[in-house]
Enzyme design. Structure first.
Site, PDB file in Angstrom:
ATOM      1  N   ASN A 150     -22.749 -13.140  -0.433  1.00 14.02           N
ATOM      2  CA  ASN A 150     -23.964 -13.619   0.281  1.00 14.02           C
ATOM      3  C   ASN A 150     -23.971 -14.346   1.666  1.00 14.02           C
ATOM      4  O   ASN A 150     -24.578 -14.558   2.418  1.00 14.02           O
ATOM      5  CB  ASN A 150     -24.716 -14.752  -0.751  1.00 14.02           C
ATOM      6  CG  ASN A 150     -24.095 -15.884  -0.850  1.00 14.02           C
ATOM      7  OD1 ASN A 150     -22.854 -15.907  -0.978  1.00 14.02           O
ATOM      8  ND2 ASN A 150     -24.686 -17.047  -0.898  1.00 14.02           N
ATOM      9  N   LYS A 173      -9.649 -11.089  -0.753  1.00 15.09           N
ATOM     10  CA  LYS A 173     -10.345 -10.126  -1.523  1.00 15.09           C
ATOM     11  C   LYS A 173     -11.951 -10.434  -1.144  1.00 15.09           C
ATOM     12  O   LYS A 173     -12.321 -11.342  -1.935  1.00 15.09           O
ATOM     13  CB  LYS A 173     -10.187 -10.082  -2.777  1.00 15.09           C
ATOM     14  CG  LYS A 173     -10.782  -8.726  -3.591  1.00 15.09           C
ATOM     15  CD  LYS A 173     -11.175  -9.084  -5.077  1.00 15.09           C
ATOM     16  CE  LYS A 173     -12.568  -9.414  -5.288  1.00 15.09           C
ATOM     17  NZ  LYS A 173     -13.718  -8.428  -4.859  1.00 15.09           N
ATOM     18  N   GLY A 226     -18.331 -18.126  -5.964  1.00 12.12           N
ATOM     19  CA  GLY A 226     -18.905 -17.208  -6.297  1.00 12.12           C
ATOM     20  C   GLY A 226     -19.743 -17.667  -7.645  1.00 12.12           C
ATOM     21  O   GLY A 226     -20.202 -18.770  -7.651  1.00 12.12           O
ATOM     22  N   SER A 227     -19.939 -16.902  -8.683  1.00 12.37           N
ATOM     23  CA  SER A 227     -20.730 -17.488  -9.757  1.00 12.37           C
ATOM     24  C   SER A 227     -20.036 -18.279 -10.648  1.00 12.37           C
ATOM     25  O   SER A 227     -18.699 -18.352 -10.724  1.00 12.37           O
ATOM     26  CB  SER A 227     -21.367 -16.217 -10.529  1.00 12.37           C
ATOM     27  OG  SER A 227     -20.164 -15.193 -11.191  1.00 12.37           O
ATOM     28  N   GLY A 231     -16.169 -18.338 -11.768  1.00  8.01           N
ATOM     29  CA  GLY A 231     -15.336 -19.412 -11.474  1.00  8.01           C
ATOM     30  C   GLY A 231     -14.652 -20.053 -12.711  1.00  8.01           C
ATOM     31  O   GLY A 231     -13.446 -20.648 -12.772  1.00  8.01           O
ATOM     32  N   GLU A 248     -16.036 -22.917  -5.657  1.00  7.78           N
ATOM     33  CA  GLU A 248     -17.286 -23.272  -5.193  1.00  7.78           C
ATOM     34  C   GLU A 248     -18.244 -22.219  -5.947  1.00  7.78           C
ATOM     35  O   GLU A 248     -18.331 -20.996  -5.604  1.00  7.78           O
ATOM     36  CB  GLU A 248     -17.505 -23.218  -3.597  1.00  7.78           C
ATOM     37  CG  GLU A 248     -16.920 -24.294  -2.761  1.00  7.78           C
ATOM     38  CD  GLU A 248     -17.347 -25.533  -3.230  1.00  7.78           C
ATOM     39  OE1 GLU A 248     -18.738 -25.639  -3.800  1.00  7.78           O
ATOM     40  OE2 GLU A 248     -16.837 -26.521  -3.000  1.00  7.78           O
ATOM     41  N   CYS A 282     -26.452 -20.499  -2.305  1.00  9.57           N
ATOM     42  CA  CYS A 282     -25.947 -21.298  -3.282  1.00  9.57           C
ATOM     43  C   CYS A 282     -26.596 -22.595  -3.019  1.00  9.57           C
ATOM     44  O   CYS A 282     -26.690 -23.567  -4.310  1.00  9.57           O
ATOM     45  CB  CYS A 282     -24.312 -21.588  -3.260  1.00  9.57           C
ATOM     46  SG  CYS A 282     -23.810 -21.952  -1.815  1.00  9.57           S
ATOM     47  N   GLN A 329     -29.055  -7.447  -8.782  1.00 10.74           N
ATOM     48  CA  GLN A 329     -29.819  -8.749  -8.427  1.00 10.74           C
ATOM     49  C   GLN A 329     -31.305  -8.692  -8.725  1.00 10.74           C
ATOM     50  O   GLN A 329     -31.799  -9.683  -9.077  1.00 10.74           O
ATOM     51  CB  GLN A 329     -29.263  -9.108  -6.838  1.00 10.74           C
ATOM     52  CG  GLN A 329     -29.499 -10.544  -6.675  1.00 10.74           C
ATOM     53  CD  GLN A 329     -28.556 -11.577  -7.663  1.00 10.74           C
ATOM     54  OE1 GLN A 329     -27.529 -11.326  -7.630  1.00 10.74           O
ATOM     55  NE2 GLN A 329     -29.196 -12.404  -7.878  1.00 10.74           N
ATOM     56  N   GLU A 380     -29.467 -20.656 -12.529  1.00  9.70           N
ATOM     57  CA  GLU A 380     -29.437 -20.196 -11.287  1.00  9.70           C
ATOM     58  C   GLU A 380     -30.129 -18.593 -11.066  1.00  9.70           C
ATOM     59  O   GLU A 380     -29.425 -17.826 -11.935  1.00  9.70           O
ATOM     60  CB  GLU A 380     -27.940 -20.210 -10.381  1.00  9.70           C
ATOM     61  CG  GLU A 380     -28.050 -19.649  -9.070  1.00  9.70           C
ATOM     62  CD  GLU A 380     -26.819 -19.703  -8.638  1.00  9.70           C
ATOM     63  OE1 GLU A 380     -25.901 -19.007  -9.250  1.00  9.70           O
ATOM     64  OE2 GLU A 380     -26.638 -20.395  -7.403  1.00  9.70           O
ATOM     65  N   GLU A 459     -14.468 -28.109   0.627  1.00 12.73           N
ATOM     66  CA  GLU A 459     -14.218 -27.192   1.680  1.00 12.73           C
ATOM     67  C   GLU A 459     -14.666 -27.729   3.115  1.00 12.73           C
ATOM     68  O   GLU A 459     -15.462 -28.590   3.173  1.00 12.73           O
ATOM     69  CB  GLU A 459     -14.974 -25.805   1.540  1.00 12.73           C
ATOM     70  CG  GLU A 459     -14.484 -25.227   0.395  1.00 12.73           C
ATOM     71  CD  GLU A 459     -14.421 -23.322   0.157  1.00 12.73           C
ATOM     72  OE1 GLU A 459     -13.738 -22.962   1.001  1.00 12.73           O
ATOM     73  OE2 GLU A 459     -15.664 -23.223  -0.420  1.00 12.73           O
TER      74      GLU A 459
HETATM   75  P1  NAD Z   1     -19.262 -13.204  -8.396  1.00 14.04           P
HETATM   76  O1  NAD Z   1     -18.675 -14.313  -9.369  1.00 14.04           O
HETATM   77  O2  NAD Z   1     -19.778 -12.140  -9.172  1.00 14.04           O
HETATM   78  O3  NAD Z   1     -18.320 -12.828  -7.442  1.00 14.04           O
HETATM   79  C1  NAD Z   1     -17.621 -13.227  -6.508  1.00 14.04           C
HETATM   80  C2  NAD Z   1     -16.340 -12.928  -6.021  1.00 14.04           C
HETATM   81  O4  NAD Z   1     -15.530 -12.949  -7.185  1.00 14.04           O
HETATM   82  C3  NAD Z   1     -16.265 -11.321  -5.572  1.00 14.04           C
HETATM   83  O5  NAD Z   1     -15.306 -11.039  -4.823  1.00 14.04           O
HETATM   84  C4  NAD Z   1     -15.951 -10.658  -7.101  1.00 14.04           C
HETATM   85  O6  NAD Z   1     -15.404  -9.507  -6.879  1.00 14.04           O
HETATM   86  C5  NAD Z   1     -14.819 -11.630  -7.529  1.00 14.04           C
HETATM   87  N1  NAD Z   1     -14.492 -11.416  -9.081  1.00 14.04           N
HETATM   88  C6  NAD Z   1     -15.449 -10.879 -10.019  1.00 14.04           C
HETATM   89  N2  NAD Z   1     -14.941 -10.836 -11.106  1.00 14.04           N
HETATM   90  C7  NAD Z   1     -13.693 -11.391 -10.830  1.00 14.04           C
HETATM   91  C8  NAD Z   1     -12.393 -11.330 -11.838  1.00 14.04           C
HETATM   92  N3  NAD Z   1     -12.386 -11.044 -13.119  1.00 14.04           N
HETATM   93  N4  NAD Z   1     -11.116 -12.075 -11.411  1.00 14.04           N
HETATM   94  C9  NAD Z   1     -11.122 -12.310  -9.933  1.00 14.04           C
HETATM   95  N5  NAD Z   1     -12.183 -12.153  -9.007  1.00 14.04           N
HETATM   96  C10 NAD Z   1     -13.432 -11.744  -9.473  1.00 14.04           C
HETATM   97  O7  NAD Z   1     -20.549 -13.976  -7.438  1.00 14.04           O
HETATM   98  P2  NAD Z   1     -21.356 -13.092  -6.310  1.00 14.04           P
HETATM   99  O8  NAD Z   1     -22.390 -12.473  -7.107  1.00 14.04           O
HETATM  100  O9  NAD Z   1     -20.591 -12.449  -5.505  1.00 14.04           O
HETATM  101  O10 NAD Z   1     -21.841 -14.338  -5.390  1.00 14.04           O
HETATM  102  C11 NAD Z   1     -23.119 -15.082  -6.005  1.00 14.04           C
HETATM  103  C12 NAD Z   1     -22.698 -16.347  -6.564  1.00 14.04           C
HETATM  104  O11 NAD Z   1     -21.858 -17.085  -5.392  1.00 14.04           O
HETATM  105  C13 NAD Z   1     -23.936 -17.140  -6.881  1.00 14.04           C
HETATM  106  O12 NAD Z   1     -23.609 -17.866  -8.244  1.00 14.04           O
HETATM  107  C14 NAD Z   1     -23.734 -18.306  -5.726  1.00 14.04           C
HETATM  108  O13 NAD Z   1     -24.324 -19.645  -6.328  1.00 14.04           O
HETATM  109  C15 NAD Z   1     -22.426 -18.344  -5.494  1.00 14.04           C
HETATM  110  N6  NAD Z   1     -22.218 -19.129  -4.087  1.00 14.04           N
HETATM  111  C16 NAD Z   1     -21.614 -20.394  -4.100  1.00 14.04           C
HETATM  112  C17 NAD Z   1     -21.524 -21.000  -2.943  1.00 14.04           C
HETATM  113  C18 NAD Z   1     -20.950 -22.216  -2.873  1.00 14.04           C
HETATM  114  O14 NAD Z   1     -20.171 -22.491  -1.661  1.00 14.04           O
HETATM  115  N7  NAD Z   1     -21.053 -23.074  -3.821  1.00 14.04           N
HETATM  116  C19 NAD Z   1     -21.666 -20.084  -1.620  1.00 14.04           C
HETATM  117  C20 NAD Z   1     -22.108 -18.914  -1.748  1.00 14.04           C
HETATM  118  C21 NAD Z   1     -22.454 -18.394  -3.050  1.00 14.04           C
END
Ligand code: NAD
Length: 479
Positions: A150, A173, A226-227, A231, A248, A282, A329, A380, A459
């Site tokens: 995003n 990555k 990420g999600s 996480g 995050e 986020c 999505q 979310e 961060e």
């Molecule tokens: P996601 O968790 O699907 O993916 C994030 C990253 O993790 C991607 O690069 C993905 O390829 C990687 N990933 C997926 N599975 C993995 C695994 N098994 N091992 C290691 N890495 C893996 O999230 P998304 O859909 O890309 O992003 C949306 C989410 O990110 C939302 O929940 C949003 O709230 C969050 N987000 C948070 C912040 C923040 O700073 N708090 C900022 C932006 C987005």
């Protein structure tokens, strides 16, 4: 057949095991390009190259690091329109937002060029006569950076820049949906003269490339955005291997609107916070907690302005809201729109729209009459959807705002200094906004949340040193 864009490993552009086609969510017929998808062996080669290059990178001192980051900032700025166009094309954010995000990335690199010259330390008198004590910060070594789609340049920037500034080497990555922006950034880092191995880009799926990064013994820390489910899994894996982690994750950010708020300000703050960038932030305001006296006028005006927002292709100058980033999505968002209705909300907007091209367009949605116990107020959604929750007074608003598994950003619209002060003091969130949208932050101050939103150090700003360095205490006796 077009050639794939390659991974950057040990200073060389390398093919992956396979390649994937990147598509434009504003126009599904637009194939952006092929991007290499690496595997565990690519991660191993990148981690080894990084480990080999890191010591010289740190030992050369801060000046080459500051110079490199400064050159990267200049190159990003010079190519902001080109990068912003790629970002808008692959992520779906409208072009002005995409170019602004790119410029933000340049500012972040320039900020950390300065931070490289300001790495703090301390000298203390020892409790033992003749002994000196020094406290210094050293790099972690090799850090693994895993980023979401995003903010495909700002988030990589706010991880790569401090990692390099403090003397680490990087294996990064990017998200599978947005390799194009990451690849342009990697090209710039390479062209700016980054020594071979100090920065490595390995594109590909999280389940293979990301998982291999978690398991590789040479990678000492993982910074992930990420999600929550991903996480949580990363936290478990990192704990088993004693890797340092910074996570995050998601948000369900509350925006409180009190009776004494300026109506026009409150509507504009909520329109921006809930719907700009298609709600895919986020820090988006996804719970609008509105006091009873202003509720009806607020909902009427917000619904009117939300319905008038022009949803369309990201590169169309008339668009105010771009498409949702992917089909999965969009399907998730639409299922939450149905759920809101099933849970008893009045749903305004939220339907899939036809655009001039085939894409994932959705009208912004308000879920009026929501209660904070409903799933649409607790989970979310990560789309242009906001639940409106009516409350009686400030105390109830604060209690509802804090009743969440998340704690990233929280806002209040009020003209009362007393309520603003109490909210700043008692909101259980990492970031608090008064008469400002919950999304939209400065780049020189800490970013992060509490509860389910974040784990580990903050961060951005000088607080980034907490994750990207480790502290050493040295004692010496002159004899
Ligand atoms: P996601 O968790 O699907 O993916 C994030 C990253 O993790 C991607 O690069 C993905 O390829 C990687 N990933 C997926 N599975 C993995 C695994 N098994 N091992 C290691 N890495 C893996 O999230 P998304 O859909 O890309 O992003 C949306 C989410 O990110 C939302 O929940 C949003 O709230 C969050 N987000 C948070 C912040 C923040 O700073 N708090 C900022 C932006 C987005």
């Amino acid at each position: 057949m077009t050639q794939p864009h390659l991974n950057l490993i040990a200073g060389a552009w390398c093919p992956g095991e396979t390649a994937t086609m990147n598509r434009n969510p504003s126009d599904l017929s637009d194939e952006i390009g092929l991007y290499a998808a690496g595997n565990a062996e690519d991660v191993a080669r990148a981690a080894e190259a990084a480990a080999q290059a890191q010591a010289a990178w740190f030992d050369a001192g801060p000046q080459p690091r500051a110079d490199l980051l400064d050159r990267i900032a200049t190159l990003i700025e010079a190519r902001a329109t080109e990068i912003g166009t790629m970002l808008a094309r692959e992520e779906g954010k409208i072009l002005p937002e995409a170019v602004a995000e790119t410029r933000r990335a340049a500012q972040i690199f320039r900020f950390f060029a300065g931070e490289a010259l300001r790495i703090p330390g301390q000298a203390l008198a020892s409790v033992r006569a003749g002994v000196d004590v020094e406290i210094t910060r050293e790099p972690l070594g090799v850090v693994g950076l895993i980023t979401p789609w995003n903010f495909p340049i700002a988030i990589p920037a706010w991880k790569i820049a401090p990692a390099l500034a403090y003397g680490n080497a990087v294996v990064m990555k990017p998200a599978d949906l947005t390799p194009g922006t990451a690849h342009l950034l990697a090209q710039i880092i390479h062209e700016a003269g980054c020594p071979a191995g100090v920065f490595n880009l390995v594109m590909g799926p999280g389940s293979t490339v990301g998982a291999a990064m978690l398991d590789h013994p040479l990678i000492g820390g993982i910074s992930f955005t990420g999600s929550v489910p991903t996480g949580r899994m990363i936290a478990r894996r990192a704990a088993e291997q004693m890797k340092k982690v910074q996570l995050e994750m998601g948000g369900k950010n509350p925006m409180v609107v009190l009776d004494d708020a300026d109506l026009a300000t409150a509507v504009s703050v909520c329109l921006n916070g809930a719907f700009f960038s298609t709600g895919q932030r986020c820090t988006a305001s996804s719970r609008l907690i509105v006091q009873a006296g202003i509720h009806d006028a607020f909902v009427e005006e917000l619904a009117r302005q939300a319905a008038a927002l022009r949803v369309g292709p990201a590169l169309d100058a008339a668009s105010q809201i771009g498409p949702v980033a992917s089909l999965s999505q969009l399907e998730g968002n639409l299922s939450y729109v149905r759920l809101a209705s099933d849970e008893g909300c009045e749903v305004l907007g939220g339907e899939r729209l036809n655009g001039p091209t085939e894409g994932f367009f959705q009208r912004p949605a308000l879920f009026v009459g929501a209660r904070n116990t409903m799933r649409v107020a607790r989970e979310e959604i990560f789309g242009p959807c906001a639940a409106v929750i009516k409350v009686a007074d400030f105390d109830e608003a604060l209690a509802v705002a804090n009743d969440s598994d998340f704690g990233l950003s929280a806002g209040i619209c009020t003209s009362s200094l007393r309520h603003a002060r109490a909210f700043k003091r008692h909101a259980q969130a990492g970031m608090v906004m008064v008469n400002l949208p919950t999304a939209g932050v400065d780049y020189h101050v800490p970013f992060g949340g509490r509860k389910g939103s974040s784990l580990g150090p903050r961060e951005q700003g000088s607080h980034a040193a907490e994750f990207y360095t480790t502290v050493k205490t040295a004692y010496s006796f002159a004899g």
